[in-house]
Design a protein around this motif. Structure first.
Motif, PDB file in Angstrom:
ATOM      1  N   GLU A  70      25.975   0.247 -37.235  1.00  0.00           N
ATOM      2  CA  GLU A  70      26.797   0.801 -38.312  1.00  0.00           C
ATOM      3  C   GLU A  70      26.070   1.918 -39.044  1.00  0.00           C
ATOM      4  OE1 GLU A  70      29.972   0.359 -39.462  1.00  0.00           O
ATOM      5  OE2 GLU A  70      30.230  -0.688 -37.563  1.00  0.00           O
ATOM      6  N   ARG A  71      24.750   1.842 -39.133  1.00  0.00           N
ATOM      7  CA  ARG A  71      23.980   2.886 -39.816  1.00  0.00           C
ATOM      8  C   ARG A  71      23.909   4.176 -39.000  1.00  0.00           C
ATOM      9  NH1 ARG A  71      18.336   1.174 -41.311  1.00  0.00           N
ATOM     10  NH2 ARG A  71      18.316   3.265 -42.142  1.00  0.00           N
ATOM     11  N   VAL A  72      24.071   4.088 -37.700  1.00  0.00           N
ATOM     12  CA  VAL A  72      23.934   5.256 -36.837  1.00  0.00           C
ATOM     13  C   VAL A  72      24.968   6.327 -37.184  1.00  0.00           C
ATOM     14  CG1 VAL A  72      24.207   6.042 -34.444  1.00  0.00           C
ATOM     15  CG2 VAL A  72      22.819   4.050 -34.940  1.00  0.00           C
ATOM     16  N   LYS A  73      26.180   5.934 -37.539  1.00  0.00           N
ATOM     17  CA  LYS A  73      27.218   6.926 -37.801  1.00  0.00           C
ATOM     18  C   LYS A  73      26.950   7.738 -39.062  1.00  0.00           C
ATOM     19  CE  LYS A  73      30.324   3.650 -40.011  1.00  0.00           C
ATOM     20  NZ  LYS A  73      31.581   2.952 -39.879  1.00  0.00           N
ATOM     21  N   ASN A  74      26.054   7.280 -39.935  1.00  0.00           N
ATOM     22  CA  ASN A  74      25.729   8.022 -41.149  1.00  0.00           C
ATOM     23  C   ASN A  74      24.495   8.898 -40.998  1.00  0.00           C
ATOM     24  OD1 ASN A  74      27.891   6.851 -42.460  1.00  0.00           O
ATOM     25  ND2 ASN A  74      26.680   5.114 -43.150  1.00  0.00           N
ATOM     26  N   ILE A  75      23.866   8.868 -39.847  1.00  0.00           N
ATOM     27  CA  ILE A  75      22.665   9.664 -39.630  1.00  0.00           C
ATOM     28  C   ILE A  75      23.070  11.079 -39.239  1.00  0.00           C
ATOM     29  CG2 ILE A  75      20.619   9.967 -38.196  1.00  0.00           C
ATOM     30  CD1 ILE A  75      20.517   6.923 -37.905  1.00  0.00           C
ATOM     31  N   GLY A 129      30.467  14.603 -39.756  1.00  0.00           N
ATOM     32  CA  GLY A 129      31.875  14.876 -39.510  1.00  0.00           C
ATOM     33  C   GLY A 129      32.668  15.188 -40.765  1.00  0.00           C
ATOM     34  N   GLN A 130      32.046  15.043 -41.941  1.00  0.00           N
ATOM     35  CA  GLN A 130      32.761  15.344 -43.179  1.00  0.00           C
ATOM     36  C   GLN A 130      32.861  16.856 -43.359  1.00  0.00           C
ATOM     37  OE1 GLN A 130      30.873  13.878 -46.712  1.00  0.00           O
ATOM     38  NE2 GLN A 130      32.699  14.137 -47.978  1.00  0.00           N
ATOM     39  N   ASP A 131      33.996  17.302 -43.831  1.00  0.00           N
ATOM     40  CA  ASP A 131      34.243  18.713 -44.040  1.00  0.00           C
ATOM     41  C   ASP A 131      33.321  19.237 -45.144  1.00  0.00           C
ATOM     42  OD1 ASP A 131      35.580  21.179 -43.692  1.00  0.00           O
ATOM     43  OD2 ASP A 131      36.866  20.730 -45.411  1.00  0.00           O
ATOM     44  N   LEU A 132      32.707  20.387 -44.905  1.00  0.00           N
ATOM     45  CA  LEU A 132      31.773  20.967 -45.866  1.00  0.00           C
ATOM     46  C   LEU A 132      32.482  21.336 -47.155  1.00  0.00           C
ATOM     47  CD1 LEU A 132      28.980  22.118 -46.581  1.00  0.00           C
ATOM     48  CD2 LEU A 132      29.688  24.233 -45.480  1.00  0.00           C
ATOM     49  N   CYS A 133      33.653  21.930 -47.055  1.00  0.00           N
ATOM     50  CA  CYS A 133      34.398  22.338 -48.247  1.00  0.00           C
ATOM     51  C   CYS A 133      34.739  21.129 -49.111  1.00  0.00           C
ATOM     52  CB  CYS A 133      35.660  23.097 -47.843  1.00  0.00           C
ATOM     53  SG  CYS A 133      36.561  23.795 -49.230  1.00  0.00           S
ATOM     54  N   MET A 134      35.207  20.066 -48.488  1.00  0.00           N
ATOM     55  CA  MET A 134      35.549  18.863 -49.247  1.00  0.00           C
ATOM     56  C   MET A 134      34.305  18.246 -49.888  1.00  0.00           C
ATOM     57  SD  MET A 134      38.738  18.740 -49.117  1.00  0.00           S
ATOM     58  CE  MET A 134      38.967  17.188 -49.934  1.00  0.00           C
ATOM     59  N   SER A 135      33.193  18.293 -49.187  1.00  0.00           N
ATOM     60  CA  SER A 135      31.954  17.742 -49.721  1.00  0.00           C
ATOM     61  C   SER A 135      31.500  18.518 -50.958  1.00  0.00           C
ATOM     62  CB  SER A 135      30.872  17.776 -48.645  1.00  0.00           C
ATOM     63  OG  SER A 135      29.637  17.406 -49.166  1.00  0.00           O
TER      64      SER A 135
END
Length: 194
Positions: A70-75, A129-135
């Motif tokens: 589960e931690r891998v997807k946040n790396i 995978g999070q959008d830069l603009c939204m971040s």
């Protein structure tokens, strides 16, 4: 004649039984083939492994494996594209560089911006995978980039997307505009210096 008539009656009974047997056999084969194809496609489209991870492990080991997976997807890891020597060329000289160097410098600069944001607010993190603009807009609303106008942030993100992904030209003019927007975001509306 009567003999042939009896024989025809017997053959019609036998042929009916044979046709029924062939029909049942065909249905069984089609069922097995269909079941095999469905299983094959479900295994092919499944995102995980064919066997469960930690199949014969103890419950503690299985839970530890699941926790680490589960931690891998946040790396996330953004590599530094320009070496220090090439980075010094940008600071000391102002000649016209090949366009790919401007693109590489723009990507490296974003990494520095995100590191500054993390230093200012340790809870800030852009997930994979999070959008830069939204971040960045979330950072405006949550307080790291408080009171910053969203318009330059959107322009900055558009130039970054152009530098990183777009096949159109990204030269010194676009790079200087990119850097102006970055310094505007950092210096005017935000108390952190590069």
């Amino acid at each position: 004649m009567i003999y042939f008539h009896k024989m025809a009656d017997q053959l019609s009974g036998i042929t009916v039984v044979i046709f029924i047997a062939f029909g049942v056999l065909t249905c069984i084969l089609l069922f097995l083939f269909g079941k095999r194809q469905i299983a094959r496609f479900s295994l092919k489209t499944r995102k995980g492994p064919h066997m469960p991870v930690g199949y014969s492990a103890s419950k503690f080991v299985y839970m530890e494996i699941e926790r680490r997976l589960e931690r891998v997807k946040n790396i996330t890891h953004e590599p530094v594209l320009l070496k220090e020597e090439e980075d010094l060329l940008f600071k000391t000289f102002k000649p016209i560089f090949p366009m790919h160097l401007y693109r590489m410098k723009a990507v490296d600069t974003l990494i520095k911006l995100e590191n500054c944001l993390k230093d200012a607010d340790p809870t800030y993190q852009r997930f994979q995978g999070q959008d830069l603009c939204m971040s960045l807009l979330q950072a405006v609303h949550k307080g790291v980039l408080k009171n910053c106008d969203p318009k330059p942030i959107r322009q900055f993100v558009d130039l970054y997307q152009s530098a990183r992904h777009a096949p159109k030209i990204f030269d010194q003019e676009q790079f200087s505009e990119y850097m102006k927007l970055l310094s505007f975001i950092l210096n005017r509306h935000w108390s952190i210096i590069q």
